[in-house]
Design a protein around this motif. Structure first.
Motif, short mmCIF file in Angstrom:
data_model
loop_
_atom_site.label_atom_id
_atom_site.label_comp_id
_atom_site.label_asym_id
_atom_site.label_seq_id
_atom_site.Cartn_x
_atom_site.Cartn_y
_atom_site.Cartn_z
N LYS A 172 -24.17 -1.82 -3.99
CA LYS A 172 -24.02 -1.13 -2.70
C LYS A 172 -22.76 -1.60 -1.97
O LYS A 172 -22.77 -1.85 -0.76
CB LYS A 172 -25.25 -1.34 -1.81
N SER A 173 -21.69 -1.79 -2.70
CA SER A 173 -20.45 -2.24 -2.07
C SER A 173 -19.37 -1.20 -2.28
O SER A 173 -19.36 -0.48 -3.28
CB SER A 173 -20.02 -3.58 -2.66
N THR A 174 -18.49 -1.09 -1.31
CA THR A 174 -17.40 -0.13 -1.33
C THR A 174 -16.08 -0.88 -1.45
O THR A 174 -15.89 -1.91 -0.78
CB THR A 174 -17.41 0.72 -0.05
N LEU A 175 -15.22 -0.36 -2.28
CA LEU A 175 -13.93 -1.00 -2.50
C LEU A 175 -12.85 0.02 -2.22
O LEU A 175 -12.88 1.13 -2.74
CB LEU A 175 -13.85 -1.48 -3.95
N SER A 176 -11.91 -0.35 -1.37
CA SER A 176 -10.85 0.56 -0.99
C SER A 176 -9.55 0.06 -1.62
O SER A 176 -9.06 -1.00 -1.27
CB SER A 176 -10.75 0.60 0.53
N VAL A 177 -9.04 0.84 -2.56
CA VAL A 177 -7.82 0.44 -3.27
C VAL A 177 -6.64 1.14 -2.62
O VAL A 177 -6.60 2.37 -2.55
CB VAL A 177 -7.92 0.82 -4.77
N HIS A 178 -5.70 0.35 -2.10
CA HIS A 178 -4.52 0.93 -1.45
C HIS A 178 -3.34 0.85 -2.40
O HIS A 178 -3.13 -0.19 -3.03
CB HIS A 178 -4.18 0.18 -0.16
N VAL A 179 -2.58 1.90 -2.48
CA VAL A 179 -1.40 1.92 -3.33
C VAL A 179 -0.24 2.45 -2.49
O VAL A 179 -0.33 3.54 -1.93
CB VAL A 179 -1.62 2.83 -4.57
N ASN A 180 0.82 1.65 -2.39
CA ASN A 180 1.99 2.11 -1.63
C ASN A 180 2.94 2.84 -2.56
O ASN A 180 3.29 2.33 -3.63
CB ASN A 180 2.72 0.91 -1.01
N ILE A 181 3.33 4.03 -2.16
CA ILE A 181 4.31 4.77 -2.96
C ILE A 181 5.47 5.16 -2.07
O ILE A 181 5.34 5.25 -0.85
CB ILE A 181 3.70 6.02 -3.63
N ASP A 182 6.59 5.41 -2.73
CA ASP A 182 7.82 5.71 -2.01
C ASP A 182 7.69 7.04 -1.28
O ASP A 182 7.08 7.99 -1.77
CB ASP A 182 8.98 5.77 -3.01
N ARG A 183 8.25 7.08 -0.08
CA ARG A 183 8.06 8.26 0.74
C ARG A 183 9.01 9.40 0.36
O ARG A 183 8.73 10.56 0.61
CB ARG A 183 8.31 7.87 2.21
N VAL A 184 10.16 9.03 -0.23
CA VAL A 184 11.17 10.05 -0.51
C VAL A 184 10.80 10.83 -1.77
O VAL A 184 10.64 12.04 -1.74
CB VAL A 184 12.56 9.40 -0.66
N ASN A 185 10.61 10.14 -2.86
CA ASN A 185 10.17 10.81 -4.08
C ASN A 185 8.69 10.53 -4.27
O ASN A 185 8.30 9.79 -5.17
CB ASN A 185 10.96 10.33 -5.29
#
Lengths: 210, 308, 179
Positions: free
Chosen positions: C76-89
């Motif tokens: 019953k656990s939630t995992l939030s995976v954040h991924v930073n990607i380039d804004r231009v392409n």
């Protein structure tokens, strides 16, 4: 009946592809006169008022308020309100709240397929002035720019009681012969079309949906 | 001779008017009964008539071609044609219509006729939902016609006649002479077929009255729809009169007719308000199983027990 | 839980592991390992459910942060995976092979944020905007008010009130608000 097509009064139907051009009519809508005898027209209006067939097409959140109308608590059948599933048979179009541009396209198509005289009730504050979608990139602010509206029921959300009151008010208006949105639409057809095409960018349907 | 025919046609017009108006009011009455079951008040008694007038007074009406016009016309011709050969009141010269020898065959044929005409008209409208409704309606009709036809064959063998008037005449003289009591197996098969004929739940998927695929009349509107509504009342009442004649001893007066037809209709309503809807394949399987077997059993019963 | 996070941070160079509240943990992963990490979480660690995926526009840092919200029914656990990607392409590996429903989210992200997901089914089609001609509307450089005033007709007579002042002066005048 579709009037015979004269050359100067046809629509371009530019949004259609070449093979679809033949499938749709390009005639302009024509305004319809009431019956010449006033008593007949009054009687017809009385019939129309006492048999309001709502197009069961839920647009926006207000459509959820239409369902309780038919249940035991409100029972709109008592006052002659019934749902019809196809636009051909319906006479009242209830816009249930906000209308996004994508929905507006479907609203226009459905409205034009309805057979006149046809009446439009705008439910909620959103079709009046945008409501809480005042600054939305995808929600229209004023419905009366795109289709003629006969009656507004404001609120967010209006309860089914108000809808019943609105239906009674609409009946009164129809009996007095004040609801002629279909003819207003025909008379200001180019203005309505220009407004619609301004917001509906992907116009891939005929200019008038018979 | 000529005078006689004028007289007959005039009488038929009168019967047509009475049966149609009766069908409209009974429709409203039945709707109100259903509404009571659901805890509502229901429509006013005049609502079906107002609906017809409302659709008739629509200012715009578009057509999809000549067959589109003819669809509702065929439909109502089926209704009128059915009524034309059903004697409404037994023993009344005025209300016996064009009933004669062999009219039972003609009536069963006419009951198909309207549906087929409607199928052509709805197909012309080009709407896919109409085509779906037609496919469902015709397949269900094929299914329920089997037990109904078997049951009709049984009573034809039983009374040894194809004339509805003679069938009614054979049932006179008290309730114990009704087909309901002399041949209950055939009546059971016919009443199960009747559930499918009326189009109430659980066999209402081909009409689906409130949903988006409304069935065959998807594209019909304005005056076309008012014809269809009129026919719905007329044809419904005619079917009830036919069932009353064949199985429930007919009627010698309008009051008896009203009570009997209402009671027959209530069978479909009692089933309809209590059961959920069948899918079309389920309803076809249903009709081909138990009602068909009952129909065959009724013929066997007639051959073994009643025919000498 | 902690052993799993330690292993992940070692094997996948996962950073910024934060427990927001019991049952919700966020972590940041690199773009090139993100798909492998999600597959590992789904197949080995029991995070079988993709709650949703969305994007956050950090225009100041020049990145979009893609958020994959995963749920483990067993713990019953939630995992939030954040991924930073380039804004231009803006481009990201499609995960419709992991969760079939992801292609709808990816279609929405492409339309509203302009993030491309090569290979995702029907990603080029219109989603809720039909025939949109401007820059994607959820990007923060898109001026919604200006577009709205340019496109839609306003009705005169609409006013605005400050909710706090309105409550203090009109609705609860005797309480004096919280001034």
């Amino acid at each position: 009946m579709i009037k015979s097509l004269s050359t100067d009064a046809t629509l371009a139907n530019a949004g259609l592809s070449a093979e679809e051009q033949d499938l749709f009519s390009n005639a302009r809508p024509t305004a319809y006169e009431p019956y010449s005898i006033k008593a007949v027209e009054d009687f017809a209006n009385w019939c129309r008022a006492n048999s309001l067939w709502i197009l069961a097409f839920g647009t926006g959140c207000g459509a959820i308020e239409l369902r309780p109308l038919m249940t035991a608590r409100f029972d709109a059948n008592r006052i002659g309100v019934a749902g019809r599933p196809t636009p051909r048979q319906a006479s009242v179009f209830i816009i249930g709240g906000y209308s996004s541009v994508k929905t507006l396209k479907r609203i226009v198509r459905s409205y034009e397929q309805m057979q006149g005289p046809k009446f439009v009730i705008a439910l909620g504050i959103c079709p009046v002035n945008g409501g809480m979608y005042w600054d939305s990139y995808n929600t229209i602010k004023r419905l009366d720019q795109y289709i003629p509206v006969d009656l507004y029921i404001t609120g967010c959300m209006p309860r089914p009681e108000v809808l019943v009151a609105g239906a009674l008010e609409l009946k009164k208006m129809i009996k007095e012969g004040r609801c002629d949105g279909a003819n207003r639409y025909v008379e200001n057809f180019d203005w309505y079309k220009a407004n619609q095409k301004k917001v509906i960018k992907k116009w891939d349907m005929p200019d008038y949906n018979w | 001779m000529d005078i006689d025919w004028f007289q007959k046609i005039g009488n038929f017009g009168l019967t047509l008017l009475i049966v149609t108006v009766y069908g409209l009011f009974m429709g409203a009455f039945i709707e109100r009964i259903i509404a009571k079951v659901q805890g509502r008040v229901g429509i006013p008694y005049t609502q079906p008539i107002i609906n017809i007038l409302q659709t008739l007074t629509r200012r715009t009406a578009i057509s999809h071609g000549i067959m589109f016009y003819l669809g509702p016309v065929f439909r109502i011709a089926g209704g009128v044609g059915t009524l034309a050969f059903v004697p409404v009141i037994f023993g009344s010269e005025t209300f016996s219509n064009f009933s004669g020898a062999g009219d039972l065959m003609l009536v069963i044929y006419f009951m198909f006729f309207g549906q087929l005409g409607m199928a052509l008209g709805a197909g012309e409208s080009g709407h896919p939902y109409a085509a779906i409704g037609i496919a469902r309606g015709l397949s269900q009709m094929t299914a329920y016609e089997v037990p109904f036809a078997l049951s009709v064959i049984a009573i034809v063998l039983q009374y040894d006649t194809l004339s509805i008037t003679e069938i009614v005449a054979a049932q006179q003289g008290g309730w114990q002479h009704w087909t309901l009591f002399t041949n209950p197996i055939a009546v059971a098969a016919a009443m199960l077929a009747f559930l499918g004929m009326t189009g109430y739940s659980p066999f209402d998927i081909f009409l689906a009255p409130q949903e988006i695929p409304i069935g065959p009349p998807t594209e019909f509107h304005s005056a076309y729809l008012s014809l269809l509504q009129t026919n719905r009342a007329l044809f419904g009442a005619t079917k009830l009169v036919l069932f009353m004649n064949l199985f429930f001893g007919g009627a010698t007066g309008w009051v008896e007719l009203a009570i009997k037809t209402w009671a027959i209709y209530m069978v479909a309503i009692a089933v309809g308000v209590a059961f959920p809807r069948f899918r079309i394949d389920q309803s076809i399987r249903f009709f081909f199983k138990i009602p068909t077997l009952i129909g065959i059993a009724s013929i066997v019963y007639v051959q073994m027990a009643l025919v000498r | 839980m902690n052993s799993m996070l330690e292993r992940l941070s070692k094997e996948f160079r996962v950073t910024d592991i934060t427990e927001r509240h019991p049952g919700l943990t966020t972590l940041t992963a690199d773009k090139d390992v993100a798909e492998t990490l999600l597959r590992e979480l789904r197949d080995r660690e029991g995070y079988t459910h993709l709650n949703f995926m969305t994007a956050i526009d950090y225009i100041e840092r020049g990145v979009f942060t893609l958020v994959y919200m995963l749920h483990n029914y067993a713990t019953k656990s939630t995992l939030s995976v954040h991924v930073n990607i380039d804004r231009v392409n803006a481009e990201m590996t499609s995960i419709h092979t992991l969760w079939a429903q992801a292609w709808t989210y990816q279609r929405e992200l492409r339309e509203l944020w302009g993030i491309n997901f090569p290979g995702s089914p029907r990603v080029e089609e219109d989603f809720c905007l039909e025939g949109w001609e401007e820059i994607p509307p959820m990007r923060r450089e898109f001026d919604t008010v200006e577009y709205c005033e340019r496109t839609f007709t306003s009705r005169e007579g609409r006013g605005t009130v400050n909710p706090r002042e309105h409550m203090a002066e009109i609705i609860f005048p005797n309480r004096g608000g919280d001034k």
